[in-house]
Design a protein around this motif. Sequence first.
Motif, short mmCIF file in Angstrom:
data_model
loop_
_atom_site.label_atom_id
_atom_site.label_comp_id
_atom_site.label_asym_id
_atom_site.label_seq_id
_atom_site.Cartn_x
_atom_site.Cartn_y
_atom_site.Cartn_z
N ALA A 98 -11.44 -4.03 -11.29
CA ALA A 98 -10.16 -3.34 -11.12
C ALA A 98 -9.76 -3.29 -9.65
CB ALA A 98 -10.25 -1.93 -11.69
N GLU A 99 -10.74 -3.05 -8.78
CA GLU A 99 -10.45 -2.97 -7.35
C GLU A 99 -9.98 -4.34 -6.82
OE1 GLU A 99 -9.97 -1.48 -3.52
OE2 GLU A 99 -10.15 -0.46 -5.46
N THR A 100 -10.60 -5.40 -7.29
CA THR A 100 -10.22 -6.75 -6.86
C THR A 100 -8.77 -7.05 -7.27
OG1 THR A 100 -12.49 -7.57 -7.01
CG2 THR A 100 -10.72 -9.20 -7.10
N VAL A 101 -8.45 -6.77 -8.52
CA VAL A 101 -7.09 -7.04 -9.00
C VAL A 101 -6.09 -6.14 -8.29
CG1 VAL A 101 -5.57 -7.04 -11.02
CG2 VAL A 101 -7.94 -7.82 -11.24
N TRP A 102 -6.48 -4.88 -8.07
CA TRP A 102 -5.56 -3.95 -7.40
C TRP A 102 -5.23 -4.41 -5.99
CZ3 TRP A 102 -2.03 -0.66 -8.42
CH2 TRP A 102 -1.60 0.27 -7.46
N GLN A 103 -6.20 -4.91 -5.27
CA GLN A 103 -5.94 -5.38 -3.91
C GLN A 103 -5.00 -6.59 -3.92
OE1 GLN A 103 -6.63 -3.73 -1.15
NE2 GLN A 103 -7.55 -2.15 -2.48
N ARG A 104 -5.16 -7.47 -4.90
CA ARG A 104 -4.22 -8.59 -5.03
C ARG A 104 -2.83 -8.09 -5.37
NH1 ARG A 104 -8.09 -12.11 -9.00
NH2 ARG A 104 -9.65 -12.81 -7.47
N PHE A 105 -2.79 -7.08 -6.23
CA PHE A 105 -1.51 -6.49 -6.60
C PHE A 105 -0.81 -5.91 -5.36
CE2 PHE A 105 0.93 -2.72 -7.82
CZ PHE A 105 1.74 -3.20 -8.85
N LEU A 106 -1.56 -5.23 -4.51
CA LEU A 106 -0.97 -4.63 -3.31
C LEU A 106 -0.51 -5.69 -2.31
CD1 LEU A 106 -3.25 -1.53 -2.61
CD2 LEU A 106 -0.97 -1.58 -3.63
N GLN A 107 -1.16 -6.87 -2.32
CA GLN A 107 -0.70 -7.96 -1.46
C GLN A 107 0.66 -8.47 -1.92
OE1 GLN A 107 -3.76 -10.94 -1.37
NE2 GLN A 107 -5.21 -9.65 -0.23
N ALA A 108 0.84 -8.50 -3.24
CA ALA A 108 2.12 -8.94 -3.79
C ALA A 108 3.18 -7.86 -3.71
CB ALA A 108 1.93 -9.38 -5.24
N CYS A 109 2.76 -6.60 -3.82
CA CYS A 109 3.68 -5.45 -3.84
C CYS A 109 3.17 -4.39 -2.86
CB CYS A 109 3.79 -4.85 -5.23
SG CYS A 109 4.12 -6.01 -6.55
N PRO A 110 3.28 -4.64 -1.56
CA PRO A 110 2.65 -3.74 -0.57
C PRO A 110 3.09 -2.29 -0.68
CG PRO A 110 3.39 -5.78 0.46
CD PRO A 110 3.95 -5.78 -0.93
N LYS A 111 4.35 -2.05 -0.99
CA LYS A 111 4.83 -0.67 -1.07
C LYS A 111 4.73 -0.09 -2.48
CE LYS A 111 8.02 -1.02 2.83
NZ LYS A 111 9.43 -0.86 3.29
N CYS A 112 4.41 -0.92 -3.43
CA CYS A 112 4.22 -0.50 -4.82
C CYS A 112 5.37 0.38 -5.31
CB CYS A 112 2.89 0.23 -4.97
SG CYS A 112 2.37 0.41 -6.70
N THR A 113 6.59 -0.12 -5.16
CA THR A 113 7.76 0.58 -5.67
C THR A 113 8.25 -0.12 -6.93
OG1 THR A 113 9.30 -0.78 -4.39
CG2 THR A 113 8.45 1.24 -3.33
N PRO A 114 8.95 0.59 -7.79
CA PRO A 114 9.47 -0.06 -9.00
C PRO A 114 10.33 -1.28 -8.70
CG PRO A 114 9.63 2.32 -9.21
CD PRO A 114 9.19 2.04 -7.80
N ASN A 115 11.21 -1.19 -7.72
CA ASN A 115 12.08 -2.33 -7.39
C ASN A 115 11.29 -3.55 -6.95
OD1 ASN A 115 14.50 -1.09 -7.99
ND2 ASN A 115 14.89 -0.39 -5.89
N LEU A 116 10.28 -3.31 -6.13
CA LEU A 116 9.48 -4.44 -5.63
C LEU A 116 8.68 -5.07 -6.77
CD1 LEU A 116 8.62 -6.14 -3.27
CD2 LEU A 116 6.88 -4.43 -2.70
#
Length: 218
Positions: free
Chosen positions: A69-87
């Motif tokens: 989960a941590e590995t996927v989450w870090q990739r997710f944050l690279q794609a969506c750094p601010k983790c907002t709905p719009n992004l």
Amino acid sequence: MTNRTTARASKVISIPHYWDDAKSDLMKRDRVLKKLIPKFGDMQLQGRSDPFKTLARSIVGQQISVKAAETVWQRFLQACPKCTPNLVLGVGKNGLSACGLSMRKVEYILDLADHFKYGRVNAGNWVDMPDEEVIDELTSIRGIGRWTAEMFLIFNLLRPNVLPLDDLGLLKGISVCYFSGEPVSRSDAREVAANWEPWRTVATWYLWRSLDPVPVEY
């Protein structure tokens, strides 16, 4: 969702104001917690401030190991750094899938983002709503079941009396600490937890710590 609503929702953060009172009360009433709580000194539950980010992370972590989960989450944050709905909506299916998310989880996260962007959930009102009303609203979103909603109540809204009976860690902690490792049912857990009212969140947190002293993201 308006900026005002988002700001209000984001204020749900901090260390629970009730923690010390709850510890004291639980140690007076429960022989197991009397010995367990002092082992962790000043450690305590810490809230996570952003409702959307908290829920997105919960979806990412469903049914996979903490490490995965941590590995996927870090990739997710690279794609969506601010983790907002719009992004998140802008990254879309292909971008989210490239993070290592299953297509089902991609659909869940996009649905979550859609709910937040278009105000189909009342995130700004959750702080004032009863636990069960928050759970009802959250579970109307695809991919969010009762367990995820209860984790949100604990880690985002810092509710003091949540008992997540679907949580395997809680059941294992009760098994080890109260039943010498024998398997326990939800009914057994509910009976033990009756003595924890109105601080079931706090007792649950310490049962988690009995299994893993270091709090982990979920």
